[in-house]
Design a protein around this motif. Structure first.
Motif, PDB file in Angstrom:
ATOM      1  N   ARG A 255       0.825  -1.207   0.000  1.00 39.97           N
ATOM      2  CA  ARG A 255       0.000   0.000   0.000  1.00 39.97           C
ATOM      3  C   ARG A 255       0.863   1.264   0.000  1.00 39.97           C
ATOM      4  NH1 ARG A 255      -4.434   0.189   4.358  1.00 39.97           N
ATOM      5  NH2 ARG A 255      -5.293   1.721   2.877  1.00 39.97           N
ATOM      6  N   ILE A 256       1.978   1.224   0.714  1.00 35.51           N
ATOM      7  CA  ILE A 256       2.888   2.375   0.704  1.00 35.51           C
ATOM      8  C   ILE A 256       3.477   2.572  -0.688  1.00 35.51           C
ATOM      9  CG2 ILE A 256       5.095   3.248   1.585  1.00 35.51           C
ATOM     10  CD1 ILE A 256       4.394   1.945   4.257  1.00 35.51           C
ATOM     11  N   ALA A 257       3.920   1.487  -1.302  1.00 39.08           N
ATOM     12  CA  ALA A 257       4.485   1.575  -2.651  1.00 39.08           C
ATOM     13  C   ALA A 257       3.454   2.111  -3.637  1.00 39.08           C
ATOM     14  CB  ALA A 257       4.995   0.212  -3.093  1.00 39.08           C
ATOM     15  N   MET A 258       2.230   1.654  -3.517  1.00 41.63           N
ATOM     16  CA  MET A 258       1.164   2.117  -4.412  1.00 41.63           C
ATOM     17  C   MET A 258       0.885   3.602  -4.199  1.00 41.63           C
ATOM     18  SD  MET A 258      -2.681   0.580  -4.884  1.00 41.63           S
ATOM     19  CE  MET A 258      -1.963  -1.035  -5.262  1.00 41.63           C
ATOM     20  N   ALA A 259       0.872   4.015  -2.940  1.00 46.76           N
ATOM     21  CA  ALA A 259       0.649   5.431  -2.646  1.00 46.76           C
ATOM     22  C   ALA A 259       1.745   6.294  -3.250  1.00 46.76           C
ATOM     23  CB  ALA A 259       0.574   5.644  -1.131  1.00 46.76           C
ATOM     24  N   ASN A 260       2.991   5.857  -3.118  1.00 43.86           N
ATOM     25  CA  ASN A 260       4.105   6.644  -3.643  1.00 43.86           C
ATOM     26  C   ASN A 260       4.094   6.721  -5.162  1.00 43.86           C
ATOM     27  OD1 ASN A 260       5.243   7.460  -1.201  1.00 43.86           O
ATOM     28  ND2 ASN A 260       6.402   5.566  -0.982  1.00 43.86           N
ATOM     29  N   SER A 261       3.514   5.737  -5.818  1.00 44.53           N
ATOM     30  CA  SER A 261       3.431   5.785  -7.277  1.00 44.53           C
ATOM     31  C   SER A 261       2.508   6.907  -7.744  1.00 44.53           C
ATOM     32  CB  SER A 261       2.935   4.442  -7.826  1.00 44.53           C
ATOM     33  OG  SER A 261       1.574   4.215  -7.487  1.00 44.53           O
ATOM     34  N   ASN A 262       1.663   7.413  -6.818  1.00 49.19           N
ATOM     35  CA  ASN A 262       0.759   8.518  -7.145  1.00 49.19           C
ATOM     36  C   ASN A 262       1.248   9.857  -6.595  1.00 49.19           C
ATOM     37  OD1 ASN A 262      -1.218   6.902  -8.472  1.00 49.19           O
ATOM     38  ND2 ASN A 262      -1.950   6.190  -6.472  1.00 49.19           N
ATOM     39  N   GLY A 263       2.447   9.884  -6.002  1.00 50.31           N
ATOM     40  CA  GLY A 263       2.978  11.112  -5.409  1.00 50.31           C
ATOM     41  C   GLY A 263       3.559  12.043  -6.448  1.00 50.31           C
TER      42      GLY A 263
END
Length: 353
Positions: free
Chosen positions: A33-41
């Motif tokens: 979930r953290i990796a996915m969130a960062n892909s949208n940063g």
């Protein structure tokens, strides 16, 4: 360049999480979930001391929740947008320690372009009033001391001063100066003697590991501070209800300095001392910790603090925050929302040009 930055954030977060996964601290699902969130940063990080300061923002029509949050190490990282700006909101809890830990987690785990810290504060500046919103250019932690033994004074070297651990450069408070019931001509002293203010040791990410630097006054981001100067005509709340209003109209103002310590200041004598010594306006328990972490991580930062009380300097029998805490929290959110709006506009123009 942006892709490289995102990759670096992802790899550092993955490394940290993998290390902690062995201790059962984080699940594989949380890592994903953290990796996915960062892909949208990237995101603008909003660091907030307490829920009563966060809730007015969560309830604002200017904030849109992404209906997504990630719970890590006792913190809840909430995702959303304010205008066109993607944001992560996180509550720290009170004190320097909680604020520092939370800010470090935010910057270590997520792709953060800058940090906005906001909330309420006491006020040491006699020219400011309850309800005003202050935006200091510099912050300092004024709770790190060398407590000098009785019998020694300003001319005496502090312990470990010769090694560069401690200094007399910033100044001191002499307890004897605050002795009461002293008759004219009589001598007086105090066994508590003197406390000497000290800078923090910092270890910037672009420095040499374990090679310390020192910082006392930490500057907010220059561009953020320039934007904040455009907020001084905002209309703020001046009344709690139809019968309870402030005697002066609240205003937004940029000031030179603010100070933090893990101490709730409600003492007129110390309020006066710290204002005259350091020319500070807001006094709180978190902002300097956020500033120091952002300094180490080389992340743009600003703190916006609304005055809820006079830090012991008022005429009321009790602290004014009991009455004006909600008003101050609402005013801080009003200013934060407008700051982010103007920051978004500036960012859009920069991308177009």
């Amino acid at each position: 360049m942006v892709a490289l930055r995102v990759l670096c954030v992802f790899l550092s977060a993955l490394t940290l999480l993998n290390a902690q996964q062995g201790n059962g601290a984080f699940s594989a699902r949380t890592q994903k979930r953290i990796a996915m969130a960062n892909s949208n940063g990237p995101y603008l990080g909003l660091v907030i001391p307490n829920l009563f300061e966060m809730n007015p923002l969560l309830e604002s029509s200017n904030y849109t929740s992404a209906n997504r949050s990630i719970d890590i190490a006792g913190r809840k990282f909430r995702f959303g947008t304010i205008g066109e700006k993607k944001v992560i909101l996180v509550m720290t809890g009170l004190s320097m320690l909680n604020a520092g830990i939370t800010t470090q987690l935010l910057l270590s785990l997520f792709d953060i372009e800058g940090v906005v810290h906001y909330g309420i504060a006491g006020n040491a500046n006699p020219s400011l009033n309850i309800g005003d919103v202050t935006i200091p250019q510099y912050w300092a932690h004024t709770g790190l001391w060398v407590w000098q033994r009785y019998g020694q004074g300003p001319e005496d070297e502090l312990p470990l001063e010769i090694n560069g651990d401690y200094t007399r450069d910033i100044g001191y408070l002499k307890f004897a100066n605050y002795t009461v019931n002293v008759t004219d001509g009589s001598s007086y002293d105090n066994l508590l003697n003197n406390i000497w203010y000290q800078p923090e040791e910092v270890f910037p990410i672009d420095g040499t590991p374990e090679e310390r630097e020192h910082a006392f006054w930490v500057s907010v981001d220059p561009q953020y501070f320039e934007i904040s100067k455009n907020l001084e005509n905002l209309t703020l709340e001046g009344c709690i209800n139809s019968t309870t209003c402030l005697s002066s109209t609240p205003k937004v103002t940029t000031v030179q300095r603010g100070t933090s310590a893990s101490i709730y200041l409600d003492n007129a004598a110390y309020r006066s001392f710290i204002y005259n010594k350091f020319n500070v306006s807001p006094v709180d328990m978190e902002s300097a910790a956020v500033a120091l972490i952002c300094l180490e991580q080389r992340t743009p930062f600003i703190a916006i603090r609304a005055i809820s009380d006079l830090a012991g300097g008022g005429y009321a029998d009790s602290n004014e925050a009991d009455t004006f805490i909600s008003l101050a929290a609402n005013n801080s959110v009003t200013v934060v929302l407008e700051f982010i709006k103007q920051l978004s506009t500036l960012s859009t123009r920069s991308h177009v040009s």
